[in-house]
Scaffold this motif. Sequence first.
Motif, short mmCIF file in Angstrom:
data_model
loop_
_atom_site.label_atom_id
_atom_site.label_comp_id
_atom_site.label_asym_id
_atom_site.label_seq_id
_atom_site.Cartn_x
_atom_site.Cartn_y
_atom_site.Cartn_z
N LEU A 281 -7.23 -0.82 1.44
CA LEU A 281 -6.80 -1.22 2.74
C LEU A 281 -7.62 -2.40 3.14
O LEU A 281 -7.44 -3.14 4.28
CB LEU A 281 -6.92 -0.27 3.69
CG LEU A 281 -5.89 0.95 3.54
CD1 LEU A 281 -6.35 2.08 4.59
CD2 LEU A 281 -4.63 0.55 3.69
N PRO B 183 5.46 3.46 1.90
CA PRO B 183 5.18 4.82 0.92
C PRO B 183 6.51 5.18 0.36
O PRO B 183 7.06 6.28 0.98
CB PRO B 183 4.80 5.36 2.17
CG PRO B 183 5.41 5.30 3.59
CD PRO B 183 5.72 3.46 3.20
N GLY C 256 7.67 7.30 5.66
CA GLY C 256 6.48 7.79 5.57
C GLY C 256 6.72 9.58 5.14
O GLY C 256 7.68 10.10 5.42
N ARG D 65 9.38 2.69 8.76
CA ARG D 65 8.52 3.64 9.33
C ARG D 65 8.88 5.08 9.07
O ARG D 65 8.17 5.84 8.75
CB ARG D 65 8.03 3.57 10.82
CG ARG D 65 7.51 2.19 11.36
CD ARG D 65 7.44 1.85 12.61
NE ARG D 65 6.72 0.64 12.94
CZ ARG D 65 7.05 0.10 14.38
NH1 ARG D 65 7.65 0.55 15.25
NH2 ARG D 65 6.57 -0.92 14.53
N SER E 26 2.60 -4.13 4.98
CA SER E 26 2.24 -3.94 3.52
C SER E 26 2.44 -2.22 3.42
O SER E 26 2.17 -1.93 2.19
CB SER E 26 0.60 -4.15 3.25
OG SER E 26 -0.09 -3.29 4.34
N ASP E 27 2.55 -1.61 4.24
CA ASP E 27 2.72 -0.20 4.14
C ASP E 27 4.02 0.25 3.78
O ASP E 27 5.08 0.07 4.76
CB ASP E 27 2.17 0.58 5.41
CG ASP E 27 2.03 2.10 5.05
OD1 ASP E 27 1.99 2.39 4.11
OD2 ASP E 27 2.69 2.82 6.14
N GLU F 23 1.28 -3.60 8.99
CA GLU F 23 2.13 -2.76 8.77
C GLU F 23 3.21 -3.12 7.53
O GLU F 23 3.67 -2.02 7.04
CB GLU F 23 2.95 -2.40 9.97
CG GLU F 23 3.99 -1.42 10.17
CD GLU F 23 4.66 -1.18 11.58
OE1 GLU F 23 5.87 -0.84 11.56
OE2 GLU F 23 4.23 -1.75 12.50
N HIS G 112 0.84 -1.12 0.07
CA HIS G 112 0.00 0.04 0.09
C HIS G 112 1.02 1.24 -0.05
O HIS G 112 2.05 1.16 0.68
CB HIS G 112 -0.98 0.05 1.31
CG HIS G 112 -2.04 1.01 1.09
ND1 HIS G 112 -1.72 2.30 1.48
CD2 HIS G 112 -3.11 0.99 0.83
CE1 HIS G 112 -2.85 3.08 1.43
NE2 HIS G 112 -3.85 2.16 0.79
N SER G 113 0.59 2.13 -0.90
CA SER G 113 1.36 3.55 -0.81
C SER G 113 2.91 3.49 -1.32
O SER G 113 3.47 4.50 -1.46
CB SER G 113 1.49 4.14 0.49
OG SER G 113 0.24 4.28 1.10
#
Length: 471
Positions: A263, A302, A365, A362, A299-300, A297, A127-128
Amino acid sequence: MEDAAEELLDSPDVLAQRINQAGGKAGVAASVTWLLQNAAALDGFNSVEEWAVATGGEGPVGYHLTQVRAVLARELWQRRLFVGVTVIDEMLFQAVRRRSQDPVLDVLVWLGRSPLGKPTYVIYPLHSFGLLGAGILFQPSEVSSEALARAYGIAVCSQHNRLSRAVEWLDEVHGWFGITGRVPNDLLEHWRSGRAPWLERNPLLVVRINTLSDSYYENQRLLLDRLHITTTFLGGLAVRQPVPISEASRLLSTRSVNNWQTLDVHHYFVMNGGIDDQGALRGDAIPMSVEAGYLAELSDLPVDLNMAYWSKGVDSAEGLWQPLETIANLQLPTRFRRSRAGQHSRARTARKIFESLDYFRRSLGFDRWYAVVSLATAFEMLLTSHYAGGITERLKRRVELLLGDPIVAQAVADVYDARSEMVHAGRTPPESLAIHAAQRAYLGCLEQIASKLNGLSRNEIDPMRRITGDI
């Protein structure tokens, strides 16, 4: 990974010898000898499960089986051959029960003939995440991950918006990975319609694996570790691209063009190496009900990845890939509850560094507050061994010792100071903060530390002080 599977298939005796010699006189060989001398204790049972139910799995038989299994598992897992412990236990139990001359070799020969020897893959939604190069003059070859797939067993793509296109892409991935068996169209359609709209609507991450397990979740922690390393690797490549991505260039990212990502993510897919009567791969849709928060998490991601750049410079990515692999392997003993090796300073340090990768990821982002706090935490976990005052100066000093660049070291110190101001005083991070430079510094420090971890004493009291030379 391919070499490891070939070793298992072609030279199981070499690996068996290594395992049998592990631990010296009181190691694997001693446990195997004891088990064979006392094999009569297993004669009344048809399986290891039957024996465990009757005995509670305790006593000297349980102890020696566990000792041999632990080394077998560690050696296989370090070669990225993900065999569930219940599979190893059963094969070892049967080998001892029939009085094999070399139970370890018997287990390895059986595994080499099993689906473990055939490469397969995990399909995971992102995702993102975006690939640069989309737009009016979009060329699919410019965003192809073929080079990464062939070199590192990692394939990524943008959202396809139609399942037929995703299937066509997976067919290409089969060729890149050397997969036997065709893409299971009907199975993917069943999964898409019932539980996974993300197959069409999200970017996809496919990671090449060799796996064999007896249940849905038995190998999940091992697979999560691979996804952990893979997503950090992709994030690190995005950081190491020649220049920071501008807002204008992001408009030409697949993340911004025709993006219907969702999502609604509740399963991921593991192809298991089996082939059905029609020649298609078999697989399982794994519900995200165990460690669900961490799975979501992962999958995120960005970032916008410049595949045109990395396809030409794929060899340079090795400088990041190998340190990540080193850290992943050295932290493996901590996965064994009773492992003495898992309590050694080297393994515990590797595990702490491994966990710091989460915070680095993290920091990627677009929220600056979150990025600063996460990146500062990643540095603290990476470069310190215990809490003590003066962290900012210690981080600055150790970054400079590792990288030899006082300007970069100051950028890291500024990030940590900004984190303290934000957390304790509620201040916003200044626009001048060099977050991207600090992210690059984290990766540089990671490489230097990984190259020195194997030389670390098992009982080192302050590993980071020793590794960085901050003495």
